[in-house]
Every structure is written in C-alpha cells, then in structure tokens.
Design a protein around this motif. Structure first.
Motif, PDB file in Angstrom:
ATOM      1  N   ASP A 229     -25.090  22.205  38.820  1.00 36.71           N
ATOM      2  CA  ASP A 229     -25.455  23.621  38.973  1.00 36.71           C
ATOM      3  C   ASP A 229     -24.379  24.357  39.761  1.00 36.71           C
ATOM      4  O   ASP A 229     -23.995  25.487  39.413  1.00 36.71           O
ATOM      5  CB  ASP A 229     -26.801  23.758  39.676  1.00 36.71           C
ATOM      6  N   GLU A 230     -23.899  23.726  40.837  1.00 31.69           N
ATOM      7  CA  GLU A 230     -22.842  24.334  41.654  1.00 31.69           C
ATOM      8  C   GLU A 230     -21.563  24.514  40.850  1.00 31.69           C
ATOM      9  O   GLU A 230     -20.869  25.534  40.971  1.00 31.69           O
ATOM     10  CB  GLU A 230     -22.576  23.463  42.893  1.00 31.69           C
ATOM     11  N   VAL A 231     -21.241  23.517  40.024  1.00 40.02           N
ATOM     12  CA  VAL A 231     -20.044  23.609  39.184  1.00 40.02           C
ATOM     13  C   VAL A 231     -20.182  24.767  38.199  1.00 40.02           C
ATOM     14  O   VAL A 231     -19.247  25.566  38.021  1.00 40.02           O
ATOM     15  CB  VAL A 231     -19.812  22.285  38.420  1.00 40.02           C
ATOM     16  N   GLU A 232     -21.342  24.882  37.580  1.00 41.32           N
ATOM     17  CA  GLU A 232     -21.550  25.958  36.602  1.00 41.32           C
ATOM     18  C   GLU A 232     -21.519  27.330  37.264  1.00 41.32           C
ATOM     19  O   GLU A 232     -21.030  28.301  36.672  1.00 41.32           O
ATOM     20  CB  GLU A 232     -22.861  25.737  35.861  1.00 41.32           C
ATOM     21  N   GLU A 233     -22.032  27.430  38.475  1.00 48.86           N
ATOM     22  CA  GLU A 233     -21.965  28.700  39.197  1.00 48.86           C
ATOM     23  C   GLU A 233     -20.517  29.057  39.520  1.00 48.86           C
ATOM     24  O   GLU A 233     -20.112  30.228  39.446  1.00 48.86           O
ATOM     25  CB  GLU A 233     -22.804  28.620  40.465  1.00 48.86           C
ATOM     26  N   ALA A 234     -19.723  28.052  39.882  1.00 50.10           N
ATOM     27  CA  ALA A 234     -18.303  28.299  40.155  1.00 50.10           C
ATOM     28  C   ALA A 234     -17.581  28.741  38.889  1.00 50.10           C
ATOM     29  O   ALA A 234     -16.742  29.652  38.916  1.00 50.10           O
ATOM     30  CB  ALA A 234     -17.659  27.032  40.727  1.00 50.10           C
TER      31      ALA A 234
END
Length: 261
Positions: A28-33
C-alpha cells in the motif's frame, strides 16, 4: 514431535498471516508513493527511497514465511529499479506490474512454484525499457554477478538497453541458485569473486545439465595474455572491462546468436 505440535503449527500460521498483512501494508505504501510520483507530488528521491525500502523488506522476509515466490518477485523488482536508466511514467507503471504480482500471491495466501515465477518474470511486459539497439530475440535474460557499485550499474543498464531482463546476484552461491531458478540465457560475472573465480563459476554452470549450454562472459581487469583469448569452451569468453567493453559485449552477443549482426 515438533512437526505434529498443534501449538507450534498455530504459532507459525499466525506469523505467516502477520507477514501477509504487513507485506500488504508495505505494498500500500509503495502504491501511494507511485501515485504521488505520477501526480508530481512529493520529492522523487524520497519516494523512490521509500519504494526501495519496502520492497527490500518484503524480499528479505518472504522466504522465511513460506513465500519464496514473493522473494523472487521482489528481487526482480529491485534488479529492475537498479538497471533501468530513468524512473519516469513508464517505469512507474512497470513497478506497479511487479507490485500487482506480489499482491496477487499474498491475497491467495499460497506460494507459487519458482520456475513458474521465473518464467513470468522473464516474459513480464515492461513499458519502461526503451530498446536502443535492434535485433534482440524476445524474452531473453542475463544473470549478472559483479560487486555492487557504479560498474555493475553501468553494465546492468547497458544490458537493459538491449532488452534483456537482468537478474543480479551478490555472491557465487546466490548466482548458482538464481541460475538454476531463472535459467538465464547469458551469465556475466567478474573474474574475481568471493569463493571462486569467474572461469570456475562458468565451469560449475557447464557441469549442471540445466545450465550446461548457457552462454558465459567473464569480465577481467587483468592484462595477462594467458587469460584473455585462452582456450575456452565455445559458450565461454573472457573480456577486459574498460572503454571497449560495450563493443566486446555486442561482439559476444552477436557471436552467440543472441543479437543480429
């Protein structure tokens, strides 16, 4: 016996579930980045560092919790980010492709056979690799074993411009493991390695049926004439690193019928 201990099995199942949930949070953090980068928000250097941090963590833990396929996908994503020249819109969509594959495995909660994953990695349709040369056969990969640093990055990016999928190994033992998993079309290594030299590594691959006929290129900094040009198997060649490396690489790939003349 421990193998039949229901308490132990429950603990391991809980740990596996925790890994799945924590990894999904990291994705999720990767996709937000990725979303912030695509929207021109945030600082690119910081966002890419965050992506690499989360991917590295997932890679390191996957095998410990029975998800070797997750480790393979995360490893492949790290290799892609190191060897692609620039991170733009196309490259970010490529990163998302890798993320989607990892998430799919986690959501199903079951590991995938390593050879199936290796084949999927080799044929993953990437938008962010711009071919600067023509004539490469489709779906080819290279196993690259060199010390981490600017030289490895240059060689990796050179290979990526040909359209190869580049798999990076850090040690000889990892190179052998990755070679058996991915069955790369070309194996490129430094002459000086951690537990054997590059020619010995080529000999190991030649002695294994699954990799016996793979092409091997060994890079040396030595000027000794008895190393470069010595009598070697047809699928093994030694070249000097330096200003003529790109030319020698093209010559090798052409002679091995991987590039058109």
């Amino acid at each position: 016996m421990l193998d039949n201990d229901p308490d132990l099995e429950m603990i391991l199942a809980d740990m596996r579930q925790e890994f799945i949930e924590s990894s999904e949070d990291r994705l999720d953090e990767v996709e937000e980045a990725i979303s912030r980068l695509l929207s021109n928000k945030g600082k690119p250097e910081y966002e890419m560092l965050e992506i690499k941090r989360h991917v590295h963590s997932i890679k390191g833990m996957g095998g410990s919790f029975g998800f070797s396929s997750v480790t393979l996908w995360a490893h492949a994503l790290e290799d892609y980010m190191e060897t692609v020249k620039d991170i733009g819109v196309d490259q970010l969509w490529d990163v998302q492709l890798f993320v989607d594959r990892v998430r799919d495995i986690l959501e199903h909660g079951a590991d995938v056979d390593s050879r199936t994953v290796a084949d999927a990695i080799k044929h993953l349709p990437l938008r962010g690799v711009t071919l600067e040369r023509s004539g490469l056969k489709e779906g080819l990969s290279v196993l690259l074993l060199m010390p981490k640093g600017i030289q490895r990055k240059i060689v990796g990016r050179e290979l990526t411009t040909f359209g190869f999928k580049v798999i990076i190994a850090e040690t000889t033992m990892e190179a052998i493991d990755l070679g058996l998993t991915h069955r790369p079309d070309v194996i490129i290594s430094s002459m000086l390695l951690d537990r054997m030299n590059g020619l010995e590594l080529a000999g190991v691959f030649s002695a294994i049926a699954a990799t016996a006929h793979h092409k091997c290129l060994v890079i040396t900094a030595s000027d000794e004439s008895d190393i470069v040009g010595k009598d070697l198997p047809d699928n093994v060649q030694v070249v000097h690193k330096g200003v003529n490396f790109s030319r020698d690489l093209i010559t090798f790939l052409t002679e091995q019928k991987l590039l058109s003349a």
